[in-house]
Each structure stands twice: as C-alpha cells, then as structure tokens.
Design an enzyme around this catalytic site. Sequence first.
Site, PDB file in Angstrom:
ATOM      1  N   CYS A  89     -21.938  -9.165  41.965  1.00 20.03           N
ATOM      2  CA  CYS A  89     -21.807  -8.409  40.713  1.00 20.03           C
ATOM      3  C   CYS A  89     -22.405  -9.137  39.518  1.00 20.03           C
ATOM      4  O   CYS A  89     -22.694  -8.522  38.498  1.00 20.03           O
ATOM      5  CB  CYS A  89     -20.338  -8.085  40.446  1.00 20.03           C
ATOM      6  N   GLN A 155     -12.771  -7.528  48.164  1.00 19.40           N
ATOM      7  CA  GLN A 155     -12.496  -7.458  46.734  1.00 19.40           C
ATOM      8  C   GLN A 155     -11.249  -6.633  46.448  1.00 19.40           C
ATOM      9  O   GLN A 155     -10.528  -6.897  45.478  1.00 19.40           O
ATOM     10  CB  GLN A 155     -13.701  -6.871  46.005  1.00 19.40           C
ATOM     11  N   ARG A 221     -13.945   9.649  30.857  1.00 16.70           N
ATOM     12  CA  ARG A 221     -13.007  10.776  30.855  1.00 16.70           C
ATOM     13  C   ARG A 221     -12.425  10.874  29.439  1.00 16.70           C
ATOM     14  O   ARG A 221     -11.488  10.155  29.076  1.00 16.70           O
ATOM     15  CB  ARG A 221     -11.903  10.567  31.896  1.00 16.70           C
ATOM     16  N   SER A 247     -13.173   0.007  38.630  1.00 17.66           N
ATOM     17  CA  SER A 247     -14.486   0.407  38.126  1.00 17.66           C
ATOM     18  C   SER A 247     -15.038   1.585  38.907  1.00 17.66           C
ATOM     19  O   SER A 247     -14.699   1.799  40.073  1.00 17.66           O
ATOM     20  CB  SER A 247     -15.457  -0.765  38.217  1.00 17.66           C
ATOM     21  N   HIS A 348     -19.806   0.661  37.009  1.00 21.95           N
ATOM     22  CA  HIS A 348     -20.184  -0.701  37.402  1.00 21.95           C
ATOM     23  C   HIS A 348     -21.354  -0.614  38.381  1.00 21.95           C
ATOM     24  O   HIS A 348     -21.164  -0.580  39.598  1.00 21.95           O
ATOM     25  CB  HIS A 348     -18.967  -1.369  38.047  1.00 21.95           C
ATOM     26  N   CYS A 378     -16.289 -11.332  37.466  1.00 14.96           N
ATOM     27  CA  CYS A 378     -15.964 -11.783  38.816  1.00 14.96           C
ATOM     28  C   CYS A 378     -17.078 -11.366  39.760  1.00 14.96           C
ATOM     29  O   CYS A 378     -17.748 -10.358  39.545  1.00 14.96           O
ATOM     30  CB  CYS A 378     -14.620 -11.203  39.270  1.00 14.96           C
ATOM     31  N   GLY A 380     -18.496 -11.404  44.091  1.00 15.36           N
ATOM     32  CA  GLY A 380     -18.171 -11.548  45.497  1.00 15.36           C
ATOM     33  C   GLY A 380     -18.354 -12.983  45.965  1.00 15.36           C
ATOM     34  O   GLY A 380     -19.293 -13.670  45.562  1.00 15.36           O
TER      35      GLY A 380
END
Length: 392
Positions: A89, A155, A221, A247, A348, A378, A380
Amino acid sequence: MDEAFIVAAVRTAGGRRGGRLSGWHPADLAASVLDALVLRSGADPACIDDVILGCVGQAGEQANNIARNAVLSSGLPQSVPATSVDRQCGSSQQALHFAAQAVMSGCMDVVIAGGVESMSRVPMGLPASLAHKHGYGSPVGRAMQARYPGVVFSQFTGAEMVAHKYGLSRDALDRYALQSHQRASAATKAGLFDAEIVPLAVRTAEGEATDALHAVDEGIRHDASLEAMAAVKPIAEGGLCSAANASQICDGASGVLVANARGLKALGAQPLARIHHMSVLGHDPVIMLEAPIPATQRALDKAGLRLDAIDLFEVNEAFASVPLAWLQALQADPQRLNVHGGAIALGHPLGASGTKLMTTLVHALHQRKARYGLQTMCEGGGMANVTIIERV
C-alpha cells in the site's frame, strides 16, 4: 546535498469497483496524471529524468512495467525511462522517496513519482492468487513458514488485532468511519478537492470516451449514518471490522513532480512544498498494520520535530482501527488528522494511495496556510513509510 521539492501534485477522483473509471486501461489512467503534472508545472517533457510509479497488482493490464507503459501512453517522449515499485500500500509513497533521493543526490534533477491501481480490472491479490491457481506455488516459502509457524498473514486479521490491542469498540470504528464520509462530503461540497483532481471522461467498457466527466470521488456517502454502518455485518464472525469501517476498493492514479534547485531553475517553476524527512520501518508482520505508530515516532526523532509541530496528518484509513490506534498511541490531535476524510470515504487504490494522500496533504497545507504535514500508511508485510513536508 540538494533539497527535494514538490512542484505539482494531482490525482484522479476515486472510482468505485466497476464504476466510472473502470473503462480506463490502467496505463492510460496513469498517463493522464503524467500529462497533467507536465501541464501544471509548465515542464518541458524532455526535462523529466525518470518516472517511478507504484502499483501493487502487477499482473494482466498492470504487468510488464506499468510505469513504462504509462509513459508510452502519455505525451512524454519515449526517451523518458520509467520503473514500477511494489511496497504494497506504500508503493507510491516509496516512489516519492526514491524520486526525492534521486534529486537530492544530484543524479537527476526532475522526476515524476506516482502510482496507479485499477482494482476493477486487476482484482486485489491477483498476482499471487492467479499463480497459485495454476500450480505455481505461494509467496510464503519454507523459511518464512518456519519463522512464523501456523501464521496466515492477513490484513483483515491484523486490523482486528489492532482494534483489540487498543481497546477499540465496533461503535468507535463506525463513528470514525462516519466522520471520514462527513469530512470528505464537506470538502467536496466546499470545492477543496477541485485543485488536486484531474477531470477525466468516463469511458465505456470498450474504452470509448463518453460525454460524462468524472471529477468527484465516487465512494463518498453523503447521506452516511451511524445506524446504517452498524447494520453492516463484520468481515469475520464476531469481529469488529466491517466493510463500512474499512477502506473502499478503488480505481485511481496520482502523482507528484519532484525537483531539486537545478530542476526548479530549468522548469522555471515555484515549488509547493519541501520534503523535510522520509523514512521507512519494518515491524511485526503478523499484526501487520501497527507499523505507522513506531515509524512515526522514529521519524519525528530523526527529523528533530515534536508531534505538536505538525499541522496536518494523513494516516491511511485502510481500516478505521489503524488511524484510531495511531491517535491513541501518539496522543495526537484528532482535528489535525485526515481533515478532508480518508480512504474509508475516498477509496484506497493500493499502489496509487501514497501520492494520492500526499497530493491531498500538499493542497490542504496551502488552503490552511499551515507549515508542516506528515503522511504515513500501513503496508503489507508489516511496514510503514513516513514523509514530512514543509509548505513553501
């Protein structure tokens, strides 16, 4: 050593899976960002020394060095080289670090760093799952299995572990998620994203342009409610994390143009920000998503800054438990964190998220006339990049 400056920063509006960006080939999507960076900086395209793009799902349409394919799909001359980066990420945040290191060393003067991810066209996990399906094994070998016996690296498990470690309730996670949508909605309605977003024509499944324009993040939203979020089933039976407080899967691309003093002179451009600090830290790969906490502490120590000197924070909302744990552990001011919402509302797009967050951070610092911004996320494998910038 030369200093590194951000000259331009742009992103596409996020697209939902199967949504308004799903008709774009990812190389073309990334190319639109490259062209926008050149246009906004006023750069001679031939002045670009390199292009470094983050991408996690490097398979299918994102295989064979997506960065180079993006250059060849853009208005840049074919003399501009490119390479692709995978730090999960944090891929495009790492691309920014590599770009900054290149210009700081003096080896290069102008570099584009960015990222792209079409999660509609290259589903999450495809490089590993497709290979495994066809009998080509797993990324986890015997030595790693012996070091972490019986561990299934996930994750989702990590997000649950973080929530339990920091005593976070389902209600707290949902309330944070609601805030993300509310902040993103308010920022959108106030036009605060307008300067950072590259409007794109919506394309059909066959790639043909339509008259519709995609310039607003599709995942927000605007009518989100706590009641609706609470009704969403948890990802794991009896768990705290749900699709509502995690996400969103997202299509998108983002990028920044980085230059040193010689590059600025060659471009005839004024910088938006100076890169003050950059570092990366490895941490526990089992809990996986806790790394931004020690990484931030270490970065501040190395930079000689106190947390209260930082005006704005961007901590990626992979799951609501991540920024909430970060706030709690560092006793940070929640009013400075993800002030325009985050990945829970905005999406994401994996490899594109690093420079996506940086783009929003740079523009937010200018809108608020603030000085320092800090970005972390964060990643992986239990890692986290940290970047501190100063508005100029």
